[in-house]
Motif scaffolding. Structure first.
Motif, PDB file in Angstrom:
ATOM      1  N   ARG A 131       0.842  -1.207   0.000  1.00  0.00           N
ATOM      2  CA  ARG A 131       0.000   0.000   0.000  1.00  0.00           C
ATOM      3  C   ARG A 131       0.870   1.248   0.000  1.00  0.00           C
ATOM      4  NH1 ARG A 131      -3.242  -2.926   3.712  1.00  0.00           N
ATOM      5  NH2 ARG A 131      -2.507  -1.798   5.555  1.00  0.00           N
ATOM      6  N   ASP A 132       1.909   1.238   0.823  1.00  0.00           N
ATOM      7  CA  ASP A 132       2.840   2.374   0.889  1.00  0.00           C
ATOM      8  C   ASP A 132       3.462   2.608  -0.486  1.00  0.00           C
ATOM      9  OD1 ASP A 132       4.965   4.132   1.284  1.00  0.00           O
ATOM     10  OD2 ASP A 132       5.733   3.119   3.067  1.00  0.00           O
TER      11      ASP A 132
ATOM     12  N   GLU B 139      -1.103   1.991   9.586  1.00  0.00           N
ATOM     13  CA  GLU B 139      -1.432   3.373   9.226  1.00  0.00           C
ATOM     14  C   GLU B 139      -2.280   4.051  10.311  1.00  0.00           C
ATOM     15  OE1 GLU B 139      -1.286   1.180   5.136  1.00  0.00           O
ATOM     16  OE2 GLU B 139      -2.051   0.743   7.150  1.00  0.00           O
TER      17      GLU B 139
ATOM     18  N   THR C 246      -1.648   6.327   4.537  1.00  0.00           N
ATOM     19  CA  THR C 246      -0.338   5.833   4.128  1.00  0.00           C
ATOM     20  C   THR C 246       0.661   6.991   4.201  1.00  0.00           C
ATOM     21  OG1 THR C 246      -0.542   6.380   1.773  1.00  0.00           O
ATOM     22  CG2 THR C 246      -1.499   4.279   2.492  1.00  0.00           C
TER      23      THR C 246
END
Length: 325
Positions: free
Chosen positions: A17-18, A52, A59
């Motif tokens: 996701r980052d 998060e 993020t």
């Protein structure tokens, strides 16, 4: 038009996701599911799946993350949702689509699509348990063995108070085999008054065009397509006339791979790290010929030191922060 990043157990964790939200084009993420059984989970269980939460539910690139719960007991899900809400996610999502046998065997995920009344009780309980200002959404498939209850399930979810519904255009029985039935998403969309997001088999800009046309949905959720082509969201937006950023080339992707490797070093044991990198390369080779060569070079390599040596030889081996700057 909004583009969401899908939850994918065992693949789209907080590290990916980052990485992918740094590329751009993603408006919101949904986390992998947090399994709820018969007790209220400790805070560490939520932070483990959605770290998060320690940073305002976003993020590092600033993209909001909704935390997803999976379970089948309305009261227990509501209690866990209340605790989760206190940690500040960008919203709470409910999983009614996971096709995994172990999940379905315990009455969770897509198995719930056989009981629209239970869906209503779950969503209603969760909606009452969290602040009115916090969005509650759900993700469903078209059904379990068939799609006969798709509209009933969607109505149950919407009438119970969900703010948004993501529909994956296949049943549990259809798994991930093409095609996705985007026209059936249109049928579901027609019976509810909440926003519906289309999901399933969007691998390219052309797929996105057809999905939006057939489903009638403005918004899309991308999963494997975004993993295979990190610039897919940007390309879709550009196709719609939205200037959101430059679509990454292979040199950019190499920088992302370096950053991905570095992030994984902080939370994955050494012997598992090569597998994670090869898992992503396996998807990337669908769109990048260079990724095929890279994958074949590492296919039988399981020593993290050998992988690091391979990464060190990449021509773009520089500070990962420079990726897509």
């Amino acid at each position: 038009m909004a583009i969401l990043l899908a939850p994918m157990e065992g693949l789209l964790d907080f590290v990916l996701r980052d990485v992918l939200t740094r590329v751009g084009g993603i408006d919101r993420c949904v986390s992998e599911f947090i399994r709820v059984t018969d007790a209220v989970l400790p805070e560490r269980a939520f932070f483990r799946i959605v770290p998060e939460l320690r940073h305002g539910g976003r993020t590092p690139a600033g993209v909001p993350v909704r935390a997803q719960l999976l379970g089948s007991d309305p009261a227990c899900l509501a209690d866990n949702a209340a605790r989760l809400a206190s940690l500040g996610p960008a919203g709470i999502d409910l999983n009614f689509g996971c096709p995994a046998k172990v999940v379905n065997r315990h009455g969770g995920g897509a198995a719930l699509l056989q009981e629209p009344e239970l869906l209503h009780r779950i969503v209603s309980a969760v909606r009452r348990a969290v602040p009115a200002s916090m969005p509650v959404s759900a993700k469903m498939r078209l059904g379990f063995n068939d799609d006969q209850l798709a509209e009933d399930c969607a109505r149950a979810i919407a009438e119970a108070g969900a703010d948004e519904l993501v529909v994956h255009g296949r049943t549990k029985a259809q798994g991930y085999k093409p095609p996705a039935y985007w026209d059936r998403i249109a049928d579901v969309r027609a019976v509810v008054r909440i926003p519906v997001v289309a999901n399933g088999e969007v691998w390219s800009v052309a797929d996105a065009r057809r999905c939006r046309a057939e489903s009638g949905c403005q918004d899309l959720m991308l999963g494997r397509g975004m993993v295979a082509q990190p610039g897919l969201a940007l390309a879709i937006l550009a196709d719609q006339g939205v200037a959101a950023g430059r679509v990454p080339d292979w040199a950019d992707v190499q920088r992302l791979l370096l950053y991905f490797w570095q992030l994984n070093q902080s939370h994955i044991e050494p012997r598992s790290r090569p597998g994670r990198l090869k898992q992503w390369l396996n998807y990337l080779r669908r769109n990048h010929p260079e990724a095929e060569e890279a994958y074949q070079s590492l296919r039988t390599v399981n020593d993290p030191l050998q992988v690091e040596a391979w990464l060190d030889r990449l021509p773009v081996n520089q500070a990962p922060e420079a990726a897509l700057a």
